[in-house]
Design a protein around this motif. Structure first.
Motif, PDB file in Angstrom:
ATOM      1  N   THR B 390       0.830  -1.201   0.000  1.00 12.46           N
ATOM      2  CA  THR B 390       0.000   0.000   0.000  1.00 12.46           C
ATOM      3  C   THR B 390       0.862   1.249   0.000  1.00 12.46           C
ATOM      4  N   ILE B 391       1.841   1.287   0.906  1.00 13.81           N
ATOM      5  CA  ILE B 391       2.636   2.509   1.007  1.00 13.81           C
ATOM      6  C   ILE B 391       3.481   2.700  -0.240  1.00 13.81           C
ATOM      7  N   ALA B 392       3.801   1.585  -0.915  1.00 14.14           N
ATOM      8  CA  ALA B 392       4.584   1.720  -2.138  1.00 14.14           C
ATOM      9  C   ALA B 392       3.718   2.224  -3.290  1.00 14.14           C
ATOM     10  N   GLY B 393       2.412   2.141  -3.140  1.00 21.37           N
ATOM     11  CA  GLY B 393       1.540   2.728  -4.146  1.00 21.37           C
ATOM     12  C   GLY B 393       0.882   1.719  -5.059  1.00 21.37           C
ATOM     13  N   MET B 394       0.582   0.563  -4.540  1.00 20.12           N
ATOM     14  CA  MET B 394      -0.037  -0.472  -5.360  1.00 20.12           C
ATOM     15  C   MET B 394      -1.540  -0.228  -5.467  1.00 20.12           C
ATOM     16  N   PRO B 395      -2.128  -0.346  -6.658  1.00 21.82           N
ATOM     17  CA  PRO B 395      -3.587  -0.241  -6.740  1.00 21.82           C
ATOM     18  C   PRO B 395      -4.212  -1.456  -6.071  1.00 21.82           C
ATOM     19  N   PRO B 396      -5.468  -1.478  -5.663  1.00 20.48           N
ATOM     20  CA  PRO B 396      -6.389  -0.340  -5.742  1.00 20.48           C
ATOM     21  C   PRO B 396      -6.451   0.492  -4.475  1.00 20.48           C
ATOM     22  N   LEU B 427      11.103   4.682  -8.245  1.00 15.52           N
ATOM     23  CA  LEU B 427      12.329   4.433  -7.486  1.00 15.52           C
ATOM     24  C   LEU B 427      12.008   3.892  -6.098  1.00 15.52           C
ATOM     25  N   ALA B 428      11.108   4.602  -5.414  1.00 19.63           N
ATOM     26  CA  ALA B 428      10.745   4.200  -4.054  1.00 19.63           C
ATOM     27  C   ALA B 428      10.021   2.863  -4.064  1.00 19.63           C
ATOM     28  N   PHE B 429       9.160   2.699  -5.051  1.00 18.91           N
ATOM     29  CA  PHE B 429       8.412   1.445  -5.201  1.00 18.91           C
ATOM     30  C   PHE B 429       9.374   0.275  -5.277  1.00 18.91           C
ATOM     31  N   GLY B 430      10.388   0.421  -6.138  1.00 19.71           N
ATOM     32  CA  GLY B 430      11.348  -0.657  -6.307  1.00 19.71           C
ATOM     33  C   GLY B 430      12.056  -1.009  -5.012  1.00 19.71           C
ATOM     34  N   ALA B 431      12.517   0.028  -4.309  1.00 20.78           N
ATOM     35  CA  ALA B 431      13.271  -0.225  -3.076  1.00 20.78           C
ATOM     36  C   ALA B 431      12.412  -0.948  -2.053  1.00 20.78           C
ATOM     37  N   LEU B 432      11.184  -0.462  -1.890  1.00 24.17           N
ATOM     38  CA  LEU B 432      10.313  -1.065  -0.881  1.00 24.17           C
ATOM     39  C   LEU B 432       9.991  -2.508  -1.232  1.00 24.17           C
ATOM     40  N   LEU B 433       9.781  -2.745  -2.497  1.00 23.93           N
ATOM     41  CA  LEU B 433       9.460  -4.107  -2.915  1.00 23.93           C
ATOM     42  C   LEU B 433      10.619  -5.053  -2.651  1.00 23.93           C
ATOM     43  N   LEU B 434      11.832  -4.581  -2.967  1.00 20.86           N
ATOM     44  CA  LEU B 434      13.034  -5.376  -2.711  1.00 20.86           C
ATOM     45  C   LEU B 434      13.118  -5.778  -1.250  1.00 20.86           C
ATOM     46  N   ARG B 435      12.953  -4.802  -0.388  1.00 28.66           N
ATOM     47  CA  ARG B 435      13.051  -5.051   1.053  1.00 28.66           C
ATOM     48  C   ARG B 435      11.944  -5.959   1.517  1.00 28.66           C
ATOM     49  N   LEU B 436      10.739  -5.750   0.976  1.00 32.74           N
ATOM     50  CA  LEU B 436       9.598  -6.565   1.378  1.00 32.74           C
ATOM     51  C   LEU B 436       9.864  -8.009   1.032  1.00 32.74           C
ATOM     52  N   GLN B 437      10.418  -8.194  -0.152  1.00 33.57           N
ATOM     53  CA  GLN B 437      10.761  -9.529  -0.625  1.00 33.57           C
ATOM     54  C   GLN B 437      11.587 -10.264   0.425  1.00 33.57           C
TER      55      GLN B 437
END
Lengths: 315, 494, 222
Positions: B390-396, B427-437
């Protein structure tokens, strides 16, 4: 005719008063330190004693060494004559100029330093180099203070500045306060007073002015000492006259005004001398590497005075 | 004229309750002996404050000399009261679980709860203040109340963080006060001396008559001052440390609420400047600072090794995005930014709730040491996944909606600016996703369901769940009433 | 030159004294000298507030003057002296920039603030304009002090000097309500208490108040 007499009187007054003021400073200092101290007339006796003695000159010195006391003394005395003391409107006044004053003092200082170098001793060189360090910082500071004074009053002649201040053209101006502070710091440096230089010491660590005079004796030494005393009187008269000019007799004044002017001048000079004595007692001499900070501060104060003038003019 | 109005709101108006309740609770909690009881008393008090805030929605009082309510600050007051309530609830559950935070001495716990309420009080005062001076005092007091809480655990890092926080924010606040004084000076010729020239209700209508140059200088100081508190780059140095080192409930309210309050102050001044036609346009400055925050934090996100610090940088990023949108201006961008303020507050606090439970369970804050949460603690792990997405900006989710609207507004007004915005968000989306992974998936590093303190209870997970549900609802079906309300505020912001 | 002019000049003289004290603080090399110069600045500030109270006929500013006098000229320096002695803090001032350059930067900042404020306040009363320029200079000097000093105590004093500038600006603005001023003072007191607690906590953790050492604990290394 009477103006000429008054001018002559001023010239002699400055000379006559100088040893007394120095003696007064020493007396106040002694009293503040809990001693009884010498009589304020002691410097006269010292000078008389020195004058009557035969001057000894080192083998390694040149004509510079013998000429320096006369040149120094003349330059300082002439500078002192340019500063209004108890009256304005005297014949020498149009030749008076603060910048010329700075230049005359510079002449005196350079000759003293050269004499110190000429004697070829270690102390002479040491004193000369320190003196030149102080000068390289104090002169710009004094000029900066002069600039702000001139900007306020529109002239560099001390007399006209005094007239301007007396006429009420300026109130309790911030720039004048800053210029005063800067000038006081410079005066302390030029006259060789604590915290820049200790006039009572002959220790290598603490000598500046005394180091250059170490080789002198007899009437040469008397002239150099007298030059130092006149320099002190000059600065006291300058500061008292420009920043607190009340009581000064106007041009073409009658005897009463002259008397008042004379009394005011004496009062101011002695008051400032006492303040100097107390200040010297309260503060310790600073180390040589801090001279730059101190005099740099004076320069910056002068600069600030000019900046604030811009402020007032814009407002 | 403001002097004819009473100084404080009437005792029976909801506003008085909204302000008095936290203040009284702070005093009471400072003396409350029982640690567990205090936590739940804290929750009760925040529930009461929230109810009062809802009552304020229904019956807004007329402005008084020191306080006033309009749609903008009412929105934020309700949001603050709500998030305060859920955070107090989370805090009670968090402390009840045992582990590191419960090892605090009883007087520290008392202090913690009292400061929590005091902090809420100062934020509410800042939001509803009608006097620029009172607003400033409240923001400074909010800083002061949180500073000691950040250093509560007394580790070297915590002390360093608290010191940096204190010094940098106090300097910023000082500069903001200077800006406030300059605004007063600008208003004085028009509105006269005294409280009149400091009241928002008086300043706003007459802003066009103030001297523009003075307002410009004032705005620069205010931007630097309050901007420091918002965490805009390059003034953000205090934020990652301060948000990472305190107890997690404090991190949640700092990230979620205090940044909003500082932004509110900044926006009020921006409204003042915009109302005066001859001043410099605040837009470009805000856009610049927003973009720099976005990129600085975006790049920093890739190298973080501490999970709380990671999300602190994410807060900087989101604040940058919001400020960017307010800088773009216009009804759509303002609407999006306002929506994002609420979405960010809800989501970021949800993230911190999850992170708090995780660090409590794992006993560490290092990302490298926490792996495979969805396997070892499914509820918590999946909660974290949803929150971070959510914080990374994923719909919906609502965050996506507001970011999308911002992009749209940027394209409409200044197409060239939309490009860096999109890049920064990606950029932020990518970083957060990496960490979440690495955090959520893969072989687990923790023993399932109970490494450390007692298992994660439903009670502890509820606040996070509630916030995420609200964000989902906002994203999928934003109520028309709310949308209309936000549109009204957006108009006001100009 | 009437009474208004004298009032104007005295106000500026006192304001300039506050500014001079700010510059003097940058010049000092010993910690106690810095604290004493701060006391002098606080006294000048109290005088400025009292004079403004007289000139603007605003009795509440006397309270501000009293508050400045008691808090900043008495309580704060006393607390700082006590802290320095109690924590056995090193008595020399460690600088990040040589003192000469600091002084020059200081004067530069004064010139900058004068250049900024004067054109911008063209419509305001003359008294306010120059006081505002002076106040802004003091604020910037306090900021400079915070930036160029490495010891936590001198940073705190720099911060206090910054607040002095703010109070000077506040009293120069005619009619600003007391609410602001008392609150500012109150914040200072609270801040002071916090600073003290911090000093103890920093000391007990690090055995030093040199902030360069503090930097090694930056959690942000990762």
């Amino acid at each position: 005719m009477s103006a000429l007499l008054l001018q002559l009187g001023q010239i002699l007054l400055v000379l006559a008063l100088a040893p007394l003021l120095t003696g007064w400073v020493r007396l106040v200092k002694a009293r503040v330190q809990g001693r009884i101290g010498p009589s304020p007339f002691q410097p006269y006796r010292d000078l008389r004693r020195l004058m009557l003695k035969e001057p000894l000159v080192g083998d390694s010195t040149s004509w510079l060494f013998r000429a320096a006391p006369y040149v120094t003394f003349s330059a300082v005395w002439l500078a002192a004559c340019l500063v209004p003391t108890f009256a304005v409107g005297l014949p020498l006044a149009p030749a008076a100029d603060l910048i010329a004053l700075v230049a005359l003092l510079a002449v005196a200082r350079v000759w003293t330093a050269l004499a110190g170098l000429d004697s070829g001793t270690a102390f002479g060189g040491l004193g000369a180099s320190r003196e030149m360090l102080i000068a390289s910082l104090a002169e710009p500071a004094m000029l900066m203070a002069t600039f702000s004074l001139s900007l306020v009053s529109g002239t560099t002649q001390p007399e006209r500045i005094i007239a301007f201040v007396l006429s009420g053209g300026v109130g309790i101006e911030v720039s004048l306060g800053l210029a005063l502070a800067a000038l006081v710091m410079v005066a302390v440096a030029e006259c060789g007073r604590i915290p820049i230089d200790n006039p009572a010491t002959h220790l290598e660590l603490t000598m500046v002015h005394e180091a250059m005079l170490l080789e002198y004796s007899g009437r040469h030494l008397a002239l150099m000492e007298l030059a130092g005393m006149v320099r002190l009187t000059l600065f006291l008269a300058l500061i008292g006259g420009v920043f607190a000019p009340w009581g000064i007799a106007p041009a073409e004044a009658g005897p009463l005004s002259l008397l008042i002017g004379f009394g005011a001048f004496l009062a101011k000079s002695f008051a400032l001398a006492s303040a100097l004595a107390v200040f010297e007692t309260a503060i310790a001499k600073m180390r040589v590497f801090r001279y730059a900070d101190f005099l740099g501060g004076a320069l910056l104060l002068g600069l600030l005075a000019t900046i604030f003038l811009y402020v007032s003019e814009a407002v | 004229m403001i002097d004819r109005l009473p100084a404080l709101p009437a005792a029976d108006s909801p506003l008085a309750w909204v302000l008095a309740l936290p203040l009284a609770s702070a005093a009471v909690l400072a003396l409350w002996r029982d640690g567990r009881g205090a936590a739940w008393a804290n929750v009760l008090s925040t529930i009461a404050t929230f109810v009062a805030a809802l009552a304020l929605l229904v019956a807004p009082p007329p402005p008084s000399r020191l306080f006033f309510v309009d749609s903008f600050n009412l929105y934020l007051v309700v949001l603050t009261a709500f998030v305060g309530m859920t955070t107090a609830w989370f805090s009670a559950a968090y402390l009840a679980r045992g582990g590191e935070p419960a090892k605090l001495a009883p007087h520290h716990l008392r202090f913690y709860h009292a400061m929590f309420q005091a902090f809420l009080f100062t934020m509410l005062v800042a939001l509803t203040a009608n006097n620029t001076g009172v607003m400033w005092v409240a923001v400074e007091a909010a800083t002061l109340t949180t500073v000691l809480m950040v250093s509560l655990y007394r580790t070297p890092e915590a002390i360093e963080a608290a010191w940096k926080y204190f010094i940098l924010c106090s300097v910023g606040i000082g500069l903001a006060l200077f800006g406030t004084i300059l605004v007063y000076l600008a208003a004085q010729p028009v509105l006269g001396d005294g409280a009149n020239a400091m009241a928002w209700t008086e300043l706003m209508p007459r802003a066009a008559a103030f001297q523009p140059d003075l307002l410009n200088l004032a705005f620069v100081f205010v931007l630097v001052g309050y901007g420091t508190k918002v965490g805009l780059a390059p003034l953000h140095a205090w934020l990652p440390d301060a948000h990472a080192e305190g107890p997690t409930p404090i991190s949640a309210v700092l990230s979620g609420l205090l940044l909003n309050v500082a932004l509110y102050a900044l926006l009020r001044f921006k409204m003042l400047i915009s109302a005066n036609g001859a001043t410099l346009a605040p837009g470009p400055l805000l856009v610049l600072m927003g973009l720099s925050s976005l990129f600085v934090s975006g790049f920093m996100l890739y190298r973080r090794g501490d999970v709380k610090r990671l999300f602190a940088y994410s807060s900087i990023e989101h604040m940058g995005v919001i400020v960017f949108a307010f800088g773009i201006g216009g009804p759509l961008a303002n609407f999006a930014a306002l929506l994002h303020m609420a979405m960010h507050a809800l989501t970021k606090s949800a993230v911190f709730f999850a992170v708090g439970l995780i660090t409590q369970t794992a006993g560490t804050k290092r990302i490298a040491d926490i792996r495979g949460l969805t396997v070892s603690h499914p509820a918590l792990g999946w909660g974290l996944v949803v929150a971070v997405l959510t914080i990374a900006g994923m719909p919906p989710m609502g965050v996506f909606v507001s970011e999308f609207l911002m992009l749209g507004a940027a394209f409409a007004r200044h197409p060239l600016l939309a490009v860096p915005l999109a890049l920064g968000l990606l950029l932020a989306f990518g970083a957060l996703l990496l960490r979440l992974q690495s955090l959520a998936f893969g072989p687990p590093s923790l023993a399932p369901g109970g490494n450390g303190p007692r298992g994660v209870t439903l009670l502890a997970l509820l606040p996070m769940g509630l916030h995420l549900v609200l964000v989902l609802v906002a994203g999928v079906a934003l109520p028309a009433v709310l949308a209309a309300w936000l549109r009204g505020i957006a108009e006001m912001l100009g | 030159m009437g009474a208004g002019q004298i009032a104007y000049d005295i106000a500026h003289l006192i304001g300039a004294t506050v500014l001079m004290a700010g510059l003097q603080m940058l010049y000092q090399r010993r910690l106690f000298a810095v604290i004493n110069t701060f006391v002098f600045q606080a006294l000048a500030l109290a005088a400025a507030a009292a004079w403004q109270a007289h000139v603007q006929d605003a009795p509440h500013l006397y309270v501000t003057a009293g508050v400045a006098l008691v808090f900043k000229a008495m309580i704060v320096p006393f607390a700082l002296h006590w802290l320095v002695e109690k924590l056995a803090i090193q008595r020399t001032v460690e600088t990040a920039l040589p003192i000469g350059w600091t002084m020059i930067s200081g004067v530069g900042l004064v010139a900058l603030s004068i250049l900024l404020v004067l054109p911008v306040t063209a419509n305001a009363a003359a008294l306010t304009r120059e006081s505002l320029a002076l106040a802004m200079s003091v604020v910037l000097l306090g900021l400079l002090m915070m930036i160029t000093r490495r010891n936590a105590v001198t940073q705190v004093i720099g911060f206090m000097a910054l607040e002095n500038g703010l109070i000077l600006a506040a009293v120069s603005a005619r009619g600003m309500p007391l609410v602001v001023e008392i609150s500012v003072a109150f914040s200072v007191l609270v801040a002071m208490t916090l600073f003290g607690i911090f000093f103890f906590r920093i000391r007990e953790r690090f055995d030093t108040l040199d902030l360069a050492d503090l930097e090694t604990y930056r959690g942000d290394r990762t």
